[in-house]
Design an enzyme around this catalytic site. Structure first.
Site, PDB file in Angstrom:
ATOM      1  N   HIS A 131     -13.126 -63.551 -35.484  1.00  0.00           N
ATOM      2  CA  HIS A 131     -11.599 -63.220 -35.035  1.00  0.00           C
ATOM      3  C   HIS A 131     -11.706 -64.118 -33.729  1.00  0.00           C
ATOM      4  O   HIS A 131     -12.581 -64.407 -32.803  1.00  0.00           O
ATOM      5  CB  HIS A 131     -11.474 -61.749 -34.763  1.00  0.00           C
ATOM      6  CG  HIS A 131     -12.431 -61.056 -33.920  1.00  0.00           C
ATOM      7  ND1 HIS A 131     -13.702 -60.668 -34.212  1.00  0.00           N
ATOM      8  CD2 HIS A 131     -12.407 -60.874 -32.391  1.00  0.00           C
ATOM      9  CE1 HIS A 131     -14.435 -60.210 -33.165  1.00  0.00           C
ATOM     10  NE2 HIS A 131     -13.672 -60.492 -32.031  1.00  0.00           N
ATOM     11  N   HIS A 151      -9.570 -63.641 -29.798  1.00  0.00           N
ATOM     12  CA  HIS A 151      -8.620 -62.982 -29.082  1.00  0.00           C
ATOM     13  C   HIS A 151      -7.516 -63.940 -28.273  1.00  0.00           C
ATOM     14  O   HIS A 151      -7.675 -65.006 -28.028  1.00  0.00           O
ATOM     15  CB  HIS A 151      -9.421 -62.500 -27.635  1.00  0.00           C
ATOM     16  CG  HIS A 151     -10.585 -61.646 -28.331  1.00  0.00           C
ATOM     17  ND1 HIS A 151     -10.379 -60.080 -28.104  1.00  0.00           N
ATOM     18  CD2 HIS A 151     -11.789 -61.951 -28.683  1.00  0.00           C
ATOM     19  CE1 HIS A 151     -11.524 -59.688 -28.556  1.00  0.00           C
ATOM     20  NE2 HIS A 151     -12.353 -60.634 -28.961  1.00  0.00           N
TER      21      HIS A 151
HETATM   22  P1  5GP Z   1     -15.370 -58.823 -29.818  1.00  0.00           P
HETATM   23  O1  5GP Z   1     -16.027 -58.430 -28.531  1.00  0.00           O
HETATM   24  O2  5GP Z   1     -16.212 -58.704 -30.972  1.00  0.00           O
HETATM   25  O3  5GP Z   1     -14.738 -60.320 -29.823  1.00  0.00           O
HETATM   26  O4  5GP Z   1     -14.115 -57.880 -29.945  1.00  0.00           O
HETATM   27  C1  5GP Z   1     -13.621 -57.167 -30.936  1.00  0.00           C
HETATM   28  C2  5GP Z   1     -12.258 -56.560 -30.614  1.00  0.00           C
HETATM   29  O5  5GP Z   1     -12.097 -55.553 -31.551  1.00  0.00           O
HETATM   30  C3  5GP Z   1     -12.467 -55.750 -29.011  1.00  0.00           C
HETATM   31  O6  5GP Z   1     -11.499 -56.372 -28.434  1.00  0.00           O
HETATM   32  C4  5GP Z   1     -11.717 -54.342 -29.786  1.00  0.00           C
HETATM   33  O7  5GP Z   1     -11.023 -53.542 -28.734  1.00  0.00           O
HETATM   34  C5  5GP Z   1     -11.156 -54.703 -30.927  1.00  0.00           C
HETATM   35  N1  5GP Z   1     -11.247 -53.365 -31.869  1.00  0.00           N
HETATM   36  C6  5GP Z   1     -12.308 -52.611 -32.304  1.00  0.00           C
HETATM   37  N2  5GP Z   1     -12.283 -51.728 -33.218  1.00  0.00           N
HETATM   38  C7  5GP Z   1     -10.916 -51.912 -33.384  1.00  0.00           C
HETATM   39  C8  5GP Z   1     -10.134 -51.425 -34.369  1.00  0.00           C
HETATM   40  O8  5GP Z   1     -10.590 -50.309 -35.174  1.00  0.00           O
HETATM   41  N3  5GP Z   1      -8.714 -51.682 -34.468  1.00  0.00           N
HETATM   42  C9  5GP Z   1      -8.235 -52.837 -33.845  1.00  0.00           C
HETATM   43  N4  5GP Z   1      -7.038 -52.921 -33.764  1.00  0.00           N
HETATM   44  N5  5GP Z   1      -9.130 -53.315 -32.843  1.00  0.00           N
HETATM   45  C10 5GP Z   1     -10.293 -53.056 -32.483  1.00  0.00           C
END
Ligand code: 5GP
Ligand code: ZN
Length: 140
Positions: free
Chosen positions: A104, A106
């Site tokens: 993903h 951001h």
């Molecule tokens: P990463 O650090 O893996 O790039 O970010 C994962 C993102 O997913 C984080 O910003 C976190 O807040 C978001 N996230 C984690 N669990 C959930 C969820 O259950 N629903 C949503 N909408 N976002 C989530």
């Protein structure tokens, strides 16, 4: 369960409607929803429907689709929220800050003087996330 889905992956659950999310956009390849622990108002996640752990497990076609969608979401944030800037970020591996192991990107609106925290934020109320998603959908 479709073959490209992974067990116990929260983003696969959102894609399969087994877990709730404030969805901003969806097509055959991509889903976009509000980050549940937003770094700023409008923080959105552009997510491939195919489950790949990170950039290395994601096809070039999907990477291109994510990049184009990140631009469209940025444009919607610009129109709906008038941020001072927009940060686009993507993490591969725990050491790089990845916490959800489903590829993903951001898309994070930024305002002058507002400090950025990537993790350890507060969970937003579902109705707030849905209101934000509706604002972005309206201008997408
Ligand atoms: P990463 O650090 O893996 O790039 O970010 C994962 C993102 O997913 C984080 O910003 C976190 O807040 C978001 N996230 C984690 N669990 C959930 C969820 O259950 N629903 C949503 N909408 N976002 C989530
Ligand atoms: Zn997944």
């Amino acid at each position: 369960m479709a073959e490209h889905q992974a067990n116990d992956c929260i983003f696969c659950k959102i894609i399969n409607r087994e877990a709730p999310a404030a969805i901003i956009h969806e097509d055959e390849q991509i889903i976009v929803f509000a980050d549940a622990f937003p770094s700023s108002q409008g923080h959105s996640l552009v997510v491939t429907k195919a489950h790949g752990r990170d950039i290395h497990e994601t096809s070039e076609e999907d990477l291109q689709a994510v990049a184009v969608m990140a631009k469209r979401i940025s444009q919607a944030q610009k129109t709906a929220l008038s941020p001072d800037g927009i940060m686009i970020a993507q993490f591969n591996g725990a050491a790089a800050g990845q916490t959800v192991f489903h590829y993903h990107t951001h898309v994070v609106p930024r305002w002058e003087g507002e400090k950025l925290t990537i993790h350890g934020r507060k969970q937003a109320a579902p109705e707030e996330l849905e209101a934000m998603a509706a604002k972005l959908r309206a201008v997408l």
